[in-house]
Design an enzyme around this catalytic site. Structure first.
Site, PDB file in Angstrom:
ATOM      1  N   TYR A 131       1.746  -8.397  13.621  1.00  0.00           N
ATOM      2  CA  TYR A 131       2.799  -8.024  12.717  1.00  0.00           C
ATOM      3  C   TYR A 131       2.363  -7.269  11.600  1.00  0.00           C
ATOM      4  O   TYR A 131       2.637  -5.979  11.266  1.00  0.00           O
ATOM      5  CB  TYR A 131       3.694  -9.107  12.105  1.00  0.00           C
ATOM      6  N   LYS A 135       2.975  -3.124  10.687  1.00  0.00           N
ATOM      7  CA  LYS A 135       3.314  -2.731   9.353  1.00  0.00           C
ATOM      8  C   LYS A 135       2.317  -1.504   8.571  1.00  0.00           C
ATOM      9  O   LYS A 135       2.878  -0.568   7.864  1.00  0.00           O
ATOM     10  CB  LYS A 135       3.703  -3.730   8.369  1.00  0.00           C
TER      11      LYS A 135
HETATM   12  N1  LIG Z   1      11.826 -10.585   5.242  1.00  0.00           N
HETATM   13  C1  LIG Z   1      10.648 -10.111   4.704  1.00  0.00           C
HETATM   14  O1  LIG Z   1       9.945 -10.924   3.763  1.00  0.00           O
HETATM   15  C2  LIG Z   1      10.145  -8.776   5.221  1.00  0.00           C
HETATM   16  C3  LIG Z   1       9.206  -8.111   4.174  1.00  0.00           C
HETATM   17  C4  LIG Z   1       8.717  -6.932   4.448  1.00  0.00           C
HETATM   18  C5  LIG Z   1       9.075  -6.266   5.565  1.00  0.00           C
HETATM   19  N2  LIG Z   1      10.247  -6.814   6.041  1.00  0.00           N
HETATM   20  C6  LIG Z   1      11.027  -5.909   7.145  1.00  0.00           C
HETATM   21  O2  LIG Z   1      12.218  -5.740   6.895  1.00  0.00           O
HETATM   22  C7  LIG Z   1      12.914  -5.341   8.224  1.00  0.00           C
HETATM   23  C8  LIG Z   1      14.294  -6.172   8.270  1.00  0.00           C
HETATM   24  O3  LIG Z   1      13.795  -7.495   8.451  1.00  0.00           O
HETATM   25  P1  LIG Z   1      14.521  -8.649   7.762  1.00  0.00           P
HETATM   26  O4  LIG Z   1      13.711  -9.339   6.880  1.00  0.00           O
HETATM   27  O5  LIG Z   1      16.004  -8.283   7.197  1.00  0.00           O
HETATM   28  O6  LIG Z   1      14.950  -9.794   8.970  1.00  0.00           O
HETATM   29  P2  LIG Z   1      16.323 -10.126   9.996  1.00  0.00           P
HETATM   30  O7  LIG Z   1      17.035 -10.763   9.008  1.00  0.00           O
HETATM   31  O8  LIG Z   1      15.453 -11.015  10.894  1.00  0.00           O
HETATM   32  O9  LIG Z   1      16.360  -8.821  10.278  1.00  0.00           O
HETATM   33  C9  LIG Z   1      15.847  -8.150  11.515  1.00  0.00           C
HETATM   34  C10 LIG Z   1      17.131  -6.891  11.947  1.00  0.00           C
HETATM   35  O10 LIG Z   1      16.116  -6.333  12.975  1.00  0.00           O
HETATM   36  C11 LIG Z   1      16.966  -6.372  14.165  1.00  0.00           C
HETATM   37  N3  LIG Z   1      15.979  -6.397  15.316  1.00  0.00           N
HETATM   38  C12 LIG Z   1      14.799  -7.224  15.530  1.00  0.00           C
HETATM   39  N4  LIG Z   1      14.462  -6.959  16.918  1.00  0.00           N
HETATM   40  C13 LIG Z   1      15.212  -5.998  17.496  1.00  0.00           C
HETATM   41  C14 LIG Z   1      15.087  -5.360  18.723  1.00  0.00           C
HETATM   42  N5  LIG Z   1      14.136  -5.332  19.569  1.00  0.00           N
HETATM   43  N6  LIG Z   1      16.391  -4.437  18.830  1.00  0.00           N
HETATM   44  C15 LIG Z   1      17.078  -4.227  18.127  1.00  0.00           C
HETATM   45  N7  LIG Z   1      17.330  -4.688  16.875  1.00  0.00           N
HETATM   46  C16 LIG Z   1      16.322  -5.638  16.469  1.00  0.00           C
HETATM   47  C17 LIG Z   1      17.607  -7.766  14.442  1.00  0.00           C
HETATM   48  O11 LIG Z   1      18.671  -7.773  14.853  1.00  0.00           O
HETATM   49  P3  LIG Z   1      18.744  -8.981  16.252  1.00  0.00           P
HETATM   50  O12 LIG Z   1      19.121 -10.162  15.649  1.00  0.00           O
HETATM   51  O13 LIG Z   1      20.095  -8.346  17.155  1.00  0.00           O
HETATM   52  O14 LIG Z   1      17.483  -8.888  17.042  1.00  0.00           O
HETATM   53  C18 LIG Z   1      18.261  -7.857  12.667  1.00  0.00           C
HETATM   54  O15 LIG Z   1      19.013  -7.107  12.562  1.00  0.00           O
HETATM   55  C19 LIG Z   1      11.884  -5.542   9.273  1.00  0.00           C
HETATM   56  O16 LIG Z   1      11.262  -4.374   9.731  1.00  0.00           O
HETATM   57  C20 LIG Z   1      10.990  -6.347   8.670  1.00  0.00           C
HETATM   58  O17 LIG Z   1       9.549  -6.152   9.280  1.00  0.00           O
HETATM   59  C21 LIG Z   1      10.569  -8.058   5.888  1.00  0.00           C
END
Ligand SMILES: NC(=O)c1ccc[n+]([C@@H]2O[C@H](COP(=O)([O-])OP(=O)(O)OC[C@H]3O[C@@H](n4cnc5c(N)ncnc54)[C@H](OP(=O)(O)O)[C@@H]3O)[C@@H](O)[C@H]2O)c1
Length: 277
Positions: free
Chosen positions: A165, A169
């Site tokens: 992961y 990033k």
């Molecule tokens: N939460 C953190 O601490 C954090 C920190 C830094 C960066 N981020 C980044 O922020 C972004 C959003 O994550 P989040 O924290 O909001 O988590 P989240 O609530 O799990 O949201 C992830 C989203 O991505 C979608 N997704 C994942 N795999 C997919 C696929 N193969 N095709 C289509 N959609 C897909 C999920 O939809 P489905 O459920 O339909 O798969 C969901 O809508 C990500 O890029 C993550 O790496 C998160």
């Protein structure tokens, strides 16, 4: 003074009188849902996508903001899934692309299921850059557009027990600045949102609820993280680290040896590093 969205609106009205259009991937929950809400509140119509049926529930909620919302259920780790989303744009211009879909994966690399590790790479990198290339070409030929990529401060540190992961990033953080430079005279801006730990479904899905970072009660609010990213995109900024604690961590990461960063990451991400909850 005309605002950025006013300009998007003006150009779209000249092209047929519609609101500007934003695509938001990974908009069914967390940061992506909140990014979509920011867009809707600024008057963007939405085309949102995610892999599971919950994307339609998100679309229904976002319609309450008074804009047109269409949803596509597609696996954006695949070329076919991205092609399906791209086809759903139909004849509209895309004013903003918020490439946010992503997933994490905890545990030691050798203990991970390779198919799951590959899904992280294919979603976070392959599908993301394929979509950006397709939509970016259209934006460049129109001389206008905004791209926001959700990277992470995880890209600054080797992610022991989340190695794949963090690598994805690091790729996105770097890619974003490179593409931004390539497009600097094109009218298309590229911005990178770099959140720290945020209170979403992310850690549960990555099977990291027994880790220190997974159990951390002080995670950022996804609505606030999205607001910061959306504003950076609207101002055409290169990157934005969400939150002062993360800004400090990012600055320190620049002057800390990688071996020390990897050891620090182990403490927060190793299975069982949480307090047993
Ligand atoms: N939460 C953190 O601490 C954090 C920190 C830094 C960066 N981020 C980044 O922020 C972004 C959003 O994550 P989040 O924290 O909001 O988590 P989240 O609530 O799990 O949201 C992830 C989203 O991505 C979608 N997704 C994942 N795999 C997919 C696929 N193969 N095709 C289509 N959609 C897909 C999920 O939809 P489905 O459920 O339909 O798969 C969901 O809508 C990500 O890029 C993550 O790496 C998160």
């Amino acid at each position: 003074m005309a605002t950025d969205t006013d300009q998007d609106l003006a150009s779209n009205q000249a092209a047929g009188g519609r609101r500007p259009l934003a695509i938001v991937t990974g908009a069914s929950s967390g940061i992506g849902f909140e990014l979509a809400r920011c867009c809707a509140r600024k008057g963007y119509d939405l085309l949102i996508a995610a892999d599971e049926p919950e994307i339609e529930t998100a679309a229904a909620a976002l319609r309450g903001e008074g804009v047109e919302v269409r949803s596509v259920q597609a696996d954006l780790s695949t070329v076919e899934g991205v092609d399906r989303l791209y086809a759903a744009i139909e004849r509209r211009h895309v004013d903003a692309l918020l490439a946010n879909a992503g997933r994490g994966l905890g545990h030691g690399f050798l203990d991970q299921d390779f198919a799951e590790a590959r899904l992280v790479v294919d979603t976070n990198i392959t599908g993301t850059i394929y979509l950006i290339q397709k939509v970016g070409r259209d934006m460049r030929s129109r001389g206008q557009g905004r791209i926001l990529i959700t990277g992470s401060i995880a890209g600054f540190m080797p992610g022991s027990f989340q190695a794949v992961y963090n690598g994805t990033k690091a790729f996105l953080d770097s890619f974003s600045f490179a593409l931004r430079n390539e497009l600097k005279d094109s009218g298309v801006t590229v911005s990178c949102l770099m959140p720290g730990p945020t209170d979403t479904e992310f850690f549960k899905r990555a099977d990291m609820l027994d880790t220190q970072v997974g159990q951390d009660d002080s995670k950022a609010d996804p609505a606030e993280v999205a607001r910061i990213g959306f504003e950076a995109m609207m101002h055409g900024e290169g990157d934005v680290v969400a939150g002062w604690k993360n800004k400090m961590q990012a600055a320190l990461a620049n002057v800390t040896p990688s071996s020390v960063l990897a050891e620090q990451h182990r403490k927060m991400a190793a299975p069982g590093s949480g307090d047993g909850r």
